[in-house]
Structures are given as C-alpha cells and as structure tokens.
Design a protein around this motif. Structure first.
Motif, PDB file in Angstrom:
ATOM      1  N   ALA A   8       0.766  -1.088   0.041  1.00  0.00           N
ATOM      2  CA  ALA A   8      -0.202  -0.342  -0.066  1.00  0.00           C
ATOM      3  C   ALA A   8       1.012   1.152  -0.056  1.00  0.00           C
ATOM      4  CB  ALA A   8      -0.945   0.025   1.359  1.00  0.00           C
ATOM      5  N   PHE A   9       0.272   2.226  -0.620  1.00  0.00           N
ATOM      6  CA  PHE A   9       1.267   3.633  -0.685  1.00  0.00           C
ATOM      7  C   PHE A   9       0.391   4.895  -0.388  1.00  0.00           C
ATOM      8  CE2 PHE A   9       0.311   2.086  -5.043  1.00  0.00           C
ATOM      9  CZ  PHE A   9      -0.362   3.250  -5.644  1.00  0.00           C
ATOM     10  N   ASP A  10       0.886   5.799  -0.269  1.00  0.00           N
ATOM     11  CA  ASP A  10       0.143   7.156  -0.223  1.00  0.00           C
ATOM     12  C   ASP A  10       0.952   8.071  -1.129  1.00  0.00           C
ATOM     13  OD1 ASP A  10      -1.396   9.279   0.577  1.00  0.00           O
ATOM     14  OD2 ASP A  10      -0.519   9.586   2.487  1.00  0.00           O
ATOM     15  N   ALA A  11       0.304   8.349  -2.369  1.00  0.00           N
ATOM     16  CA  ALA A  11       0.811   9.220  -3.371  1.00  0.00           C
ATOM     17  C   ALA A  11       0.185  10.563  -3.391  1.00  0.00           C
ATOM     18  CB  ALA A  11       0.575   8.332  -4.743  1.00  0.00           C
ATOM     19  N   ASP A  12       0.818  11.371  -4.373  1.00  0.00           N
ATOM     20  CA  ASP A  12       0.284  12.720  -4.360  1.00  0.00           C
ATOM     21  C   ASP A  12      -1.214  12.654  -4.900  1.00  0.00           C
ATOM     22  OD1 ASP A  12       2.585  13.593  -3.347  1.00  0.00           O
ATOM     23  OD2 ASP A  12       3.355  13.754  -5.284  1.00  0.00           O
ATOM     24  N   HIS A  62      10.451   5.733  -6.683  1.00  0.00           N
ATOM     25  CA  HIS A  62      10.265   6.736  -7.336  1.00  0.00           C
ATOM     26  C   HIS A  62      10.040   6.384  -8.628  1.00  0.00           C
ATOM     27  CE1 HIS A  62      11.259  10.721  -8.837  1.00  0.00           C
ATOM     28  NE2 HIS A  62      11.949  10.392  -9.641  1.00  0.00           N
ATOM     29  N   GLU A  63       8.988   6.945  -9.157  1.00  0.00           N
ATOM     30  CA  GLU A  63       8.610   6.584 -10.621  1.00  0.00           C
ATOM     31  C   GLU A  63       8.711   7.789 -11.671  1.00  0.00           C
ATOM     32  OE1 GLU A  63       4.817   5.057 -13.367  1.00  0.00           O
ATOM     33  OE2 GLU A  63       4.448   5.753 -11.207  1.00  0.00           O
ATOM     34  N   ARG A  64       9.162   7.832 -12.815  1.00  0.00           N
ATOM     35  CA  ARG A  64       9.408   9.083 -13.609  1.00  0.00           C
ATOM     36  C   ARG A  64       9.103   8.511 -15.075  1.00  0.00           C
ATOM     37  NH1 ARG A  64      12.035  13.906 -13.559  1.00  0.00           N
ATOM     38  NH2 ARG A  64      12.928  14.585 -15.493  1.00  0.00           N
ATOM     39  N   PHE A  98       2.091  13.476 -22.381  1.00  0.00           N
ATOM     40  CA  PHE A  98       0.475  13.099 -22.239  1.00  0.00           C
ATOM     41  C   PHE A  98       0.081  13.072 -20.904  1.00  0.00           C
ATOM     42  CE2 PHE A  98       1.522   9.819 -26.001  1.00  0.00           C
ATOM     43  CZ  PHE A  98       1.072  10.965 -26.820  1.00  0.00           C
ATOM     44  N   ARG A  99       0.986  12.922 -19.956  1.00  0.00           N
ATOM     45  CA  ARG A  99       0.665  12.987 -18.318  1.00  0.00           C
ATOM     46  C   ARG A  99       0.377  14.460 -17.927  1.00  0.00           C
ATOM     47  NH1 ARG A  99       3.887   8.749 -14.565  1.00  0.00           N
ATOM     48  NH2 ARG A  99       3.073   6.858 -15.790  1.00  0.00           N
ATOM     49  N   SER A 150       6.688  12.817 -12.803  1.00  0.00           N
ATOM     50  CA  SER A 150       7.192  12.027 -11.628  1.00  0.00           C
ATOM     51  C   SER A 150       6.534  11.857 -10.489  1.00  0.00           C
ATOM     52  CB  SER A 150       8.677  12.520 -11.459  1.00  0.00           C
ATOM     53  OG  SER A 150       8.581  13.804 -10.800  1.00  0.00           O
ATOM     54  N   ASP A 151       6.959  10.819  -9.718  1.00  0.00           N
ATOM     55  CA  ASP A 151       6.062  10.688  -8.420  1.00  0.00           C
ATOM     56  C   ASP A 151       7.131   9.698  -7.398  1.00  0.00           C
ATOM     57  OD1 ASP A 151       4.290  10.275  -6.184  1.00  0.00           O
ATOM     58  OD2 ASP A 151       3.292   8.497  -7.249  1.00  0.00           O
ATOM     59  N   THR A 152       7.099  10.242  -6.159  1.00  0.00           N
ATOM     60  CA  THR A 152       7.870   9.450  -5.070  1.00  0.00           C
ATOM     61  C   THR A 152       6.673   9.281  -4.097  1.00  0.00           C
ATOM     62  OG1 THR A 152       9.806  10.656  -5.675  1.00  0.00           O
ATOM     63  CG2 THR A 152       9.804   9.724  -3.453  1.00  0.00           C
ATOM     64  N   ARG A 153       6.726   8.045  -3.571  1.00  0.00           N
ATOM     65  CA  ARG A 153       5.966   7.681  -2.512  1.00  0.00           C
ATOM     66  C   ARG A 153       6.567   6.547  -1.692  1.00  0.00           C
ATOM     67  NH1 ARG A 153       4.007   5.373  -7.663  1.00  0.00           N
ATOM     68  NH2 ARG A 153       4.027   3.024  -7.835  1.00  0.00           N
TER      69      ARG A 153
END
Length: 329
Positions: A134-138, A298-300, A308-309, A317-320
C-alpha cells in the motif's frame, strides 16, 4: 725252595707292569694343556686388536636405537621404489601393480558436457508475491502488486505473471501473462506466451518472448519483448538484487523500465523509454515465506509519455512511501 721263590719273585716282578696302569702317568696330560689358557691374552694387547670394520659392515642393534629421535623427510623419498622394494622383499606376498594412466581414464574423469546430466520429472510449483503493498501518493492512496507463479518440472514450466496498480479504488494498470518456460543455460530460462493488458485504456493482447534468470553477481533479471496488433511493439526489463544485512533483515533494490515502439495516445504512452521505476525496500523475514517490509519508490515518465501526463494534469514523476509484505508458498 730257592728256585720256587725266585720263580715267584720273577712272576711277581713280571706282573707288576700289568698291575700298574700305563695311562695313569699321562693323566696329568690335561694339565699340560693349561698353557693354552694364555692364548686369549694377545686379544687384550692393543697391538693385536683387529682393525675397526667400516661402519657399513657393523651389525646394528635396533633394540638400543632411539626411534623417537629419528626424523625422515618423506617428501624427498621415492615411494614408488619403496613399494617395489617391499614387493621384492616379500616374494610370497601377492601385490597388484598400479596400472598406467590411459586416455580412456582421462576421458572418463571429464564432467558431462550437458548442463543438466540428470533431470527430475517430479512436478513442483511455487507462488510468489514479490510486492504486495500500500502507498500514499500525491494523487491518492493506492495498492500495488507484482507476483508470479509456476508449475512444472525442471525442464518445462507453466508461468503466470501479473502486476498492476489501483488508486482510489480505480485500476490504473493491470496485466496478466501466461508463459511456457524451458531452460537454455545454467540459471537461465526462455519463456514464451501471451500477455493481456486490462488497463490503461482499452484492453489489448500481445505475443511475448523473453528470458528469466540470474545475471552475474546474482541480479535477478526478467527481460520480455512484446508484439501486438497493428505492428505495435513493447519491452519490459526488470532487475532486482537482495542484499543480506543480517540473516533476517534484507535490503532489496529494484529497477523496472518500459519501452514502446510507437505512440499510443489512447493509453497515454509514447515511443521509446516511456516509464522507469526505482525502488528500495527493507524487509524482515519473520519466516522465509513471510516478510513484511517498508520502502521508498520513485517513478518517472519520459518523452511523449511525460507530455501525455502533463496534458491530463498529472506529474511526470512521483515519489511515495510504501509498506507491504512479501509472501510465497
């Protein structure tokens, strides 16, 4: 009477020699041999001592030797000659000579060239959820999974692989692969089959072929190429490593990269390197089959995928922070 007395006297005198034993006088003859006693005296004279014999000819009294003080250098001894000497010293004992080494003996000592000289046809199976977290993302809370299962023998396996992500009760990405695997080298299997994408966008199918195994230094690698309808192509490479901090505490770095052959605007992916994800997870093995963990991911997005994003109002990008469990059975 005179004549008779004279005759008697004459007989008496003539019989005297007969009455006296002749050998009685030489009886002391053994005493005459006594002078032979001094014969050993010359042996006591220094001038008559025999010359000392060479040491090689002196008899050796082994009972007086101190064998504990004797040291022998066996490394310099010719043991082959000693064995022959033993055989010669005991002609009645039968000894088998050591045969000479032949080319056939050398050939028999070589290991088999085949990587798997003996195969076990027993059917085995394994189910592994490498990531169940489980994660908490933006953009919300979510769940992610990555798992695989296989069943088969050492030479033939049926593989099932799946990974995906859900955010705020909505499936963002999900796929399922069904593969047949067969070993091609030590630590390496080739897999081939099909892949079905449920999300993102409309579902689609791919033909898949790839390899699974251990790269040098024990990096676990999965590399798969995909071919879809209308000439679409894609590829996914995943590599992970397990670093044992203790017998139970394990640090697992993981990197995953996705590639696409052409843009697909409906699914929000662009050509080339579309996304890359790097994670670091620390797990504690309560049991080898059950290990909770925490980590950071970390995803980019890259290229057209990032464009597109941004067009959809999302970050490239997203870090969680993640927390989950690794389980297998």
């Amino acid at each position: 009477m005179l004549s008779t007395g004279a005759a008697a006297q004459h007989h008496d005198h003539s019989s005297m020699p007969m009455q006296m034993p002749m050998p009685a006088k030489p009886a002391p003859a053994p005493k005459a041999a006594q002078p032979a006693k001094p014969a050993p005296k010359p042996a006591t004279k220094p001038k008559q001592k025999p010359a000392p014999k060479p040491p090689a000819e002196k008899p050796v009294d082994h009972s007086t030797m101190d064998h504990s003080q004797m040291q022998m250098d066996h490394s310099t001894m010719d043991h082959s000659q000693m064995q022959m000497g033993d055989a010669m010293s005991a002609p009645g004992e039968l000894r088998t000579p050591i045969p000479a080494l032949t080319d056939a003996d050398r050939e028999a000592a070589r290991p088999p060239e085949h990587a798997h000289p003996v195969h076990d046809n027993t059917v085995h199976s394994k189910v592994l959820f490498n990531r169940l977290e489980a994660f908490d993302a933006d953009h919300g809370n979510g769940l992610a999974w990555e798992g695989q299962a296989w069943i088969g023998t050492d030479t033939d396996k049926l593989w099932l692989r799946s990974e995906g992500e859900r955010v705020d009760d909505r499936t963002e990405a999900a796929d399922l692969e069904v593969m047949h695997g067969r070993p091609i080298a030590r630590w390496w299997d080739v897999v081939g089959g099909v892949r079905h994408d449920f999300k993102p966008g409309p579902s689609q199918d791919w033909a898949a072929i790839g390899v699974v195994g251990f790269a040098p230094y024990k990096f676990e690698v999965e590399a798969t190429a995909y071919i879809g309808a209308s000439g679409r192509t894609a590829a996914r490479i995943e590599a992970e490593y397990e670093l044992l901090l203790t017998n139970r505490l394990i640090l697992q770095p993981l990197v995953e990269a996705n590639f696409n052959g052409k843009d697909d605007e409906r699914r929000g992916v662009g050509s080339g390197l579309s996304t890359m994800e790097a994670g670091l997870r620390l797990r504690y093995e309560v049991h080898r089959k059950f290990a909770p963990y925490i980590g950071v991911v970390h995803e980019r997005a890259f290229g057209d995928t990032a464009d597109f994003r941004r067009a959809l109002g999302e970050d490239k990008s997203d870090t969680r922070i993640v927390a989950g469990v690794r389980v297998w059975f």
